[in-house]
Design an enzyme around this catalytic site. Structure first.
Site, mmCIF file in Angstrom:
data_model
loop_
_atom_site.group_PDB
_atom_site.id
_atom_site.type_symbol
_atom_site.label_atom_id
_atom_site.label_comp_id
_atom_site.label_asym_id
_atom_site.label_seq_id
_atom_site.Cartn_x
_atom_site.Cartn_y
_atom_site.Cartn_z
ATOM 1 N N HIS A 1 0.875 -1.184 0.000
ATOM 2 C CA HIS A 1 0.000 0.000 0.000
ATOM 3 C C HIS A 1 0.911 1.233 0.000
ATOM 4 O O HIS A 1 2.024 1.179 0.533
ATOM 5 C CB HIS A 1 -0.849 -0.053 1.276
ATOM 6 C CG HIS A 1 -1.918 0.988 1.366
ATOM 7 N ND1 HIS A 1 -1.663 2.270 1.780
ATOM 8 C CD2 HIS A 1 -3.244 0.936 1.107
ATOM 9 C CE1 HIS A 1 -2.795 2.955 1.782
ATOM 10 N NE2 HIS A 1 -3.774 2.167 1.377
ATOM 11 N N ASP B 1 3.210 -4.552 8.079
ATOM 12 C CA ASP B 1 1.977 -3.796 7.921
ATOM 13 C C ASP B 1 0.826 -4.799 8.060
ATOM 14 O O ASP B 1 0.537 -5.561 7.139
ATOM 15 C CB ASP B 1 1.985 -3.122 6.539
ATOM 16 C CG ASP B 1 0.629 -2.511 6.178
ATOM 17 O OD1 ASP B 1 -0.342 -2.692 6.948
ATOM 18 O OD2 ASP B 1 0.547 -1.868 5.115
ATOM 19 N N LYS C 1 -10.379 -1.015 10.218
ATOM 20 C CA LYS C 1 -10.504 -2.137 9.283
ATOM 21 C C LYS C 1 -10.925 -3.406 9.998
ATOM 22 O O LYS C 1 -11.244 -4.405 9.366
ATOM 23 C CB LYS C 1 -9.176 -2.363 8.557
ATOM 24 C CG LYS C 1 -8.838 -1.209 7.613
ATOM 25 C CD LYS C 1 -7.708 -1.546 6.711
ATOM 26 C CE LYS C 1 -7.117 -0.331 6.047
ATOM 27 N NZ LYS C 1 -7.977 0.230 5.000
ATOM 28 N N CYS D 1 -4.793 2.455 -3.726
ATOM 29 C CA CYS D 1 -3.548 2.959 -3.118
ATOM 30 C C CYS D 1 -2.406 1.971 -3.288
ATOM 31 O O CYS D 1 -1.532 1.840 -2.406
ATOM 32 C CB CYS D 1 -3.727 3.306 -1.642
ATOM 33 S SG CYS D 1 -4.876 4.629 -1.379
HETATM 34 N N1 7TS Z 1 -1.732 -0.831 4.618
HETATM 35 C C1 7TS Z 1 -2.639 -1.596 3.993
HETATM 36 C C2 7TS Z 1 -2.290 -2.984 3.572
HETATM 37 C C3 7TS Z 1 -3.912 -1.077 3.746
HETATM 38 O O1 7TS Z 1 -4.822 -1.842 3.136
HETATM 39 C C4 7TS Z 1 -4.212 0.247 4.136
HETATM 40 C C5 7TS Z 1 -5.532 0.876 3.802
HETATM 41 C C6 7TS Z 1 -3.239 0.970 4.823
HETATM 42 C C7 7TS Z 1 -2.007 0.409 5.030
HETATM 43 C C8 7TS Z 1 -3.504 2.329 5.367
HETATM 44 O O2 7TS Z 1 -4.343 2.224 6.464
HETATM 45 P P1 7TS Z 1 -4.969 3.531 7.172
HETATM 46 O O3 7TS Z 1 -5.914 2.973 8.165
HETATM 47 O O4 7TS Z 1 -3.845 4.262 7.783
HETATM 48 O O5 7TS Z 1 -5.625 4.306 6.074
HETATM 49 N N2 7TS Z 1 -6.199 0.313 2.708
HETATM 50 C C9 7TS Z 1 -7.266 0.816 2.059
HETATM 51 C C10 7TS Z 1 -7.924 0.152 1.027
HETATM 52 O O6 7TS Z 1 -7.628 -0.957 0.604
HETATM 53 N N3 7TS Z 1 -8.931 0.922 0.567
HETATM 54 O O7 7TS Z 1 -8.956 2.054 1.300
HETATM 55 C C11 7TS Z 1 -7.913 2.008 2.211
#
Ligand code: 7TS
Length: 430
Positions: free
Chosen positions: A147, A224, A250, A388
Site C-alpha cells: 500500500h 503492515d 478495518k 492505493c
Molecule cells: N496498509 C494496507 C495494507 C492497507 O490496506 C491500508 C488501507 C493501509 C495500510 C492504510 O491504512 P490507514 O488505516 O492508515 O488508512 N487500505 C485501504 C484500502 O484498501 N482501501 O482504502 C484504504
C-alpha cells in the site's frame, strides 16, 4: 450482549439460504449481521450489500454503545486528572492497552503505542527508527505489493538520508519471489517493511519465513498488519517481527485509532516521533526529559473514546473466534472466486495460493469505475480504482481494478447478487 455471542461455541444454523448452499460455518452469520445496524438500510431501494471491507469495515452495536457510553459518562483527559472521571478514563484507556497487548501477544504493555492508524504508525517508525538507523548508501526493502502507506514514508526516509529503496518483485499470481528477496538482503539493508495481507490482491505473504531470513542478517522487520488484523489472529512473539502496525477501523472498530507494536529494546532507544504534552517527564528550556514507554510516543491528548471502542471490538471478535471467522471468510472467498471465474470476460487479479478476503477483477471492455457505478445502483458497495497500490496496477498494466472484500457479516447470497449485478453491467455494455 447479542444473542449469538451468548451462544459461543455452539453451532447455529438458522438460515435456509445457507443450508441450500451447503455452507457449514460454525457460526450464525445472520445473527452476526444483526449486530451491525448499518446493514439494515436500503440503498437505492435495495438492501445494502457491503463488500468494501478492505477500505473500512462496519461497526457492531457494541462499538457504537461503547463510544456513546464513554461520551455520556466518562469523557475526560487521561494521565493528568485527580478527579474521578479522569481516573476512570485513564483506567479504561490503560486496561485497553493491556487488552491489545494480549490480542497480539506482545510481552509488555510498554510495547503498545496508540496512534491514528497504520499510516501514522509506519511514518512513526520510518522517522523515529529510520532516521536513527539509516545512513547514506543504506537500503530499505519493501515489496511490489505494498500500500502507498508502506512505500512513501520509506521514500521520504531514503530522500532525507541519501539511502535507496529496493523492491521485492512478485509473479503474475501476486506472490512475492522469495529467491529475489533473499538476494536483496545485503549488508547495506537496514530495514525490511512488508505487507502481511495485500489489500488489492488478498495475498497472504509468508512473513514468518521472511522475517527469519532478514533476522539471520541482523535486519529489522516492520509488518503492515492493516489487512491481517480483521482476519487473522496474530502473535507478534511468534512472528518475531520488530514492529507490527494496524488500524482499528478495518477490524470493525472506530476510525482514527491504530496501534504500533515495537520490541521494547528498540522503542527504548528510539527518539520521540512528536513532541508535546504527555510524552515528557520534565521540561526546562535547557533540557527536556522524555517520558517512559509507551508514553514517549504518545504526544498530546490521545483518542481515548476510540481506543475504548477498539477494545470493545477486540472482545467482540475474540468472542466469535478467529478460527470461525477464518473458516467463514475462506468459504466466501472460494465461493466468490468460483462464481466470478465463470463469468465470461472477467479476469481475476490476484490468484495467489495463500489468499484471504479479497477478490479483485477486471471485466473486458468495461472501466472499473463504470462497473462500480452500475453495481452501486443495485445497492452493492465495492471499491474500484488503484486501491492505493499503483505499483500493483503497473505490474498488471491496468489503470484500476474492481475489488470485492469480505467481512464477518457477508454471505454467499451477497456474492450471488454481485455476480447478477455484473451480468447487468454486461447487458449495458453489450
Ligand atoms: N496498509 C494496507 C495494507 C492497507 O490496506 C491500508 C488501507 C493501509 C495500510 C492504510 O491504512 P490507514 O488505516 O492508515 O488508512 N487500505 C485501504 C484500502 O484498501 N482501501 O482504502 C484504504
Amino acid at each position: 450482549m447479542t444473542a449469538h455471542l451468548l451462544k459461543k461455541g455452539t453451532i447455529v444454523r438458522t438460515n435456509p439460504a445457507t443450508e441450500q448452499h451447503g455452507h457449514s460455518s460454525p457460526y450464525d452469520v445472520f445473527a452476526i449481521r444483526k449486530d451491525f445496524p448499518i446493514l439494515r438500510q436500503k440503498v437505492y431501494g435495495k438492501p445494502l450489500i457491503y463488500l468494501d471491507n478492505a477500505a473500512t469495515a462496519q461497526k457492531p452495536q457494541v462499538v457504537i454503545d461503547t463510544l456513546r457510553r464513554y461520551y455520556e459518562r466518562t469523557n475526560s483527559n487521561v494521565h493528568r486528572g485527580v478527579h474521578a472521571l479522569s481516573q476512570r478514563a485513564t483506567e479504561e484507556f490503560e486496561n485497553t492497552r493491556e487488552k491489545i497487548r494480549d490480542f497480539i501477544d506482545a510481552s509488555d504493555t510498554r510495547e503498545i503505542v496508540f496512534v491514528r492508524g497504520t499510516t501514522e504508525g509506519i511514518n512513526l517508525i520510518a522517522v523515529s527508527y529510520g532516521d536513527s538507523h539509516v545512513s547514506a548508501g543504506d537500503e530499505v526493502v519493501v515489496s511490489e505489493m505494498e500500500h502507498h502507506s508502506n512505500i512513501v514514508p520509506w521514500q521520504l526516509l531514503c530522500e532525507r538520508k541519501g539511502a535507496h529503496l529496493k523492491v521485492i518483485p512478485m509473479n503474475d499470481d501476486g506472490e512475492l519471489l522469495i529467491d529475489e528477496y533473499a538476494k536483496l538482503l545485503t549488508p547495506k539493508t537496514k530495514i525490511v517493511s512488508l505487507v502481511y495481507v495485500s489489500n488489492s490482491l488478498g495475498t497472504i505473504n509468508p512473513v514468518k519465513q521472511m522475517i527469519e531470513m532478514a533476522h539471520k542478517k541482523g535486519i529489522c522487520v516492520v509488518i503492515d498488519g492493516a489487512q491481517a488484523a480483521p482476519h487473522l489472529a496474530v502473535s507478534v512473539r511468534e512472528l518475531d517481527c520488530d514492529f507490527y502496525v494496524f488500524s482499528s477501523h478495518k477490524m470493525y472498530g472506530p476510525m482514527g485509532v491504530g496501534v504500533v507494536y515495537g520490541k521494547q529494546e528498540l522503542l527504548e532507544k528510539m527518539p520521540p516521533y512528536q513532541g508535546g504534552g504527555d510524552m515528557i517527564k520534565s521540561v526546562t528550556f535547557a533540557k527536556t526529559i522524555y517520558n517512559t514507554l509507551p508514553f514517549k510516543f504518545e504526544a498530546g491528548t490521545p483518542n481515548v473514546g476510540d481506543v475504548l471502542g477498539l477494545g470493545a471490538v477486540v472482545d467482540y471478535l475474540q468472542h466469535i473466534g478467529y478460527p470461525a471467522i477464518a473458516e467463514h471468510e475462506r468459504d466466501l472467498l472460494e465461493y466468490a472466486t468460483a462464481r466470478l471465474s465463470t463469468v465470461d470476460g472477467i479476469r481475476l487479479i490476484g490468484t495467489a495460493k495463500d489468499k484471504l478476503g479479497v477478490v479483485s477483477f477486471v471485466l473486458d471492455g468495461v472501466h472499473p469505475h463504470d462497473l462500480g457505478t452500475i453495481v452501486d445502483r443495485e445497492g452493492i458497495a465495492i471499491r474500484t480504482g488503484h486501491h492505493c497500490t499503483q505499483p500493483i496496477m503497473q505490474h498488471y498494466n491496468l489503470p484500476a481494478t474492481s475489488r470485492a472484500s469480505f467481512g464477518i457479516y457477508n454471505t454467499r447470497d451477497e456474492v450471488d447478487a454481485l455476480v447478477a449485478s455484473i451480468d447487468k453491467v454486461k447487458e449495458v455494455f453489450k
